[in-house]
Design an enzyme around this catalytic site. Structure first.
Site, short mmCIF file in Angstrom:
data_model
loop_
_atom_site.label_atom_id
_atom_site.label_comp_id
_atom_site.label_asym_id
_atom_site.label_seq_id
_atom_site.Cartn_x
_atom_site.Cartn_y
_atom_site.Cartn_z
N ASP A 1 1.39 -7.40 -3.27
CA ASP A 1 0.10 -6.90 -3.78
C ASP A 1 0.05 -7.00 -5.31
O ASP A 1 1.07 -6.93 -5.98
CB ASP A 1 -0.08 -5.44 -3.33
CG ASP A 1 -1.52 -4.98 -3.42
OD1 ASP A 1 -2.41 -5.83 -3.63
OD2 ASP A 1 -1.75 -3.76 -3.29
N ASN B 1 -8.55 -8.16 4.98
CA ASN B 1 -8.81 -9.04 3.83
C ASN B 1 -9.96 -10.03 4.09
O ASN B 1 -10.49 -10.63 3.16
CB ASN B 1 -7.55 -9.79 3.40
CG ASN B 1 -6.52 -8.92 2.70
OD1 ASN B 1 -5.32 -9.15 2.79
ND2 ASN B 1 -6.98 -7.91 1.98
C1 IPE Z 1 -2.51 -5.33 1.46
O1 IPE Z 1 -3.06 -5.44 0.19
C2 IPE Z 1 -2.52 -6.63 2.16
C3 IPE Z 1 -1.71 -7.69 1.57
C4 IPE Z 1 -0.97 -7.60 0.50
C5 IPE Z 1 -1.72 -8.91 2.30
P1 IPE Z 1 -4.60 -5.05 -0.09
O2 IPE Z 1 -4.81 -5.30 -1.54
O3 IPE Z 1 -5.47 -5.75 0.86
O4 IPE Z 1 -4.60 -3.50 0.25
P2 IPE Z 1 -5.58 -2.33 -0.21
O5 IPE Z 1 -6.97 -2.82 0.02
O6 IPE Z 1 -5.32 -2.08 -1.67
O7 IPE Z 1 -5.20 -1.17 0.64
C1 IPE Z 2 -2.48 -9.40 -2.92
O1 IPE Z 2 -3.12 -9.27 -4.14
C2 IPE Z 2 -2.94 -10.64 -2.17
C3 IPE Z 2 -3.75 -10.37 -0.97
C4 IPE Z 2 -4.06 -9.20 -0.52
C5 IPE Z 2 -4.21 -11.50 -0.22
P1 IPE Z 2 -4.57 -8.65 -4.28
O2 IPE Z 2 -5.56 -9.75 -4.20
O3 IPE Z 2 -4.77 -7.53 -3.34
O4 IPE Z 2 -4.53 -8.11 -5.78
P2 IPE Z 2 -5.10 -6.73 -6.32
O5 IPE Z 2 -4.54 -5.65 -5.46
O6 IPE Z 2 -6.59 -6.81 -6.20
O7 IPE Z 2 -4.62 -6.66 -7.72
MG MG Z 3 -4.44 -5.55 -3.42
#
Ligand code: IPE
Ligand code: IPE
Ligand code: MG
Length: 261
Positions: free
Chosen positions: A29, A77
């Protein structure tokens, strides 16, 4: 330890090769924030995050970790803007195509978990090719959790168990934890010993809800695109400093949980 990772480059970390986690699961993340902090588009963070994937896969393999699960895309997602979802799918496709040779060279087997039917056909095909190509590899299993949701995993398992009961193949009284574990998408893997989540978020976001019952949880502020070998070793060192009790008294985990883990 069969390791090509020069642990002596990290003299402040002393890992016990006999107590490495068998399965590490990572919620990757913070890609978006990594980019935003640099005034870049979120997608630049995803692009850079791909380099962390390679680094961590290779480091885990060099350490001799048998199972590594990467939570790459959650079932939630899909709610992101179409442009971001499309970019992530293209990135995944490119990763599968460009990494195949490297994965073969390192003897890494790739498997996929999640609702793969939702993935674009090009990605599904590339995924299937990689899974088939690497199926006989023995040095490490990397599971890619794609369009994965922990609740959905449990729902699917429940449906299969109910179907077996309805067909008269399974006695409800015979359903136990092993029955459920066998029907989850992770049936072929031990439960994670260590869960790592980057970017400072302290939540599971619908990841392995059943499988994490006794997993050691490790949260770090480091954003995924900055997470490299050193950070993985740091997480493993923290894991080794923990005392796992499995609800029993010191050093005497119950036979049941020890068997499951
Ligand atoms: C969790 O991260 C899913 C992945 C890293 C694939 P998200 O960024 O989607 O989670 P939330 O929305 O902050 O809970
Ligand atoms: C993790 O990074 C990747 C996926 C969930 C696909 P994020 O895209 O959630 O990055 P933040 O949390 O918005 O910084
Ligand atoms: Mg995230």
């Amino acid at each position: 330890m069969a390791s090509s990772l020069p642990l002596d480059e990290f003299p402040n970390l002393s890992l016990d090769p006999a107590r490495l986690p068998r399965h590490i699961a990572i919620v990757m993340d913070g890609n978006g924030r990594w980019a935003q902090r640099r005034g870049l588009a979120r997608c630049e963070g995803h692009r850079r995050g791909k380099d962390s994937v390679r680094a961590v896969v290779e480091a885990a393999r060099a350490l001799g970790i048998p199972f590594l699960t990467l939570y790459a895309f959650s079932s939630e997602n899909w709610q992101r803007p179409g442009t971001e979802v499309r970019f992530l799918m293209q990135l995944l496709h490119r990763y599968l195509v460009t990494e195949a040779k490297r994965l073969m060279k390192r003897g890494i087997r790739v498997i996929a978990l999640g609702d793969l039917a939702r993935l674009p056909a090009t990605v599904r095909r590339a995924l299937q090719q990689t899974v088939e190509l690497t199926a006989a590899n023995k040095s490490m299993t990397t599971a890619l959790a794609l369009s994965y949701g922990g609740r959905q995993d449990i729902v699917e398992a429940t449906r299969r168990i109910a179907t077996a009961v309805a067909a008269g193949q399974l006695d409800p009284a015979a359903i136990d934890e092993a029955t459920v574990a066998r029907e989850l998408s992770t049936a072929a893997m031990p439960d994670p010993d260590l869960l790592i989540r980057t970017s400072g978020e302290i939540r599971l976001s619908n990841f392995f809800l059943y499988q994490l019952a006794y997993t050691e949880l490790y949260f770090t502020e480091t954003l995924w695109p900055d997470f490299r070998e050193r950070d993985l070793l740091g997480a493993i060192a923290a894991y080794q400093a923990r005392e796992r009790r499995f609800g029993a008294v010191d050093g005497a985990p119950s036979d049941r949980l020890r068997a499951a883990n």
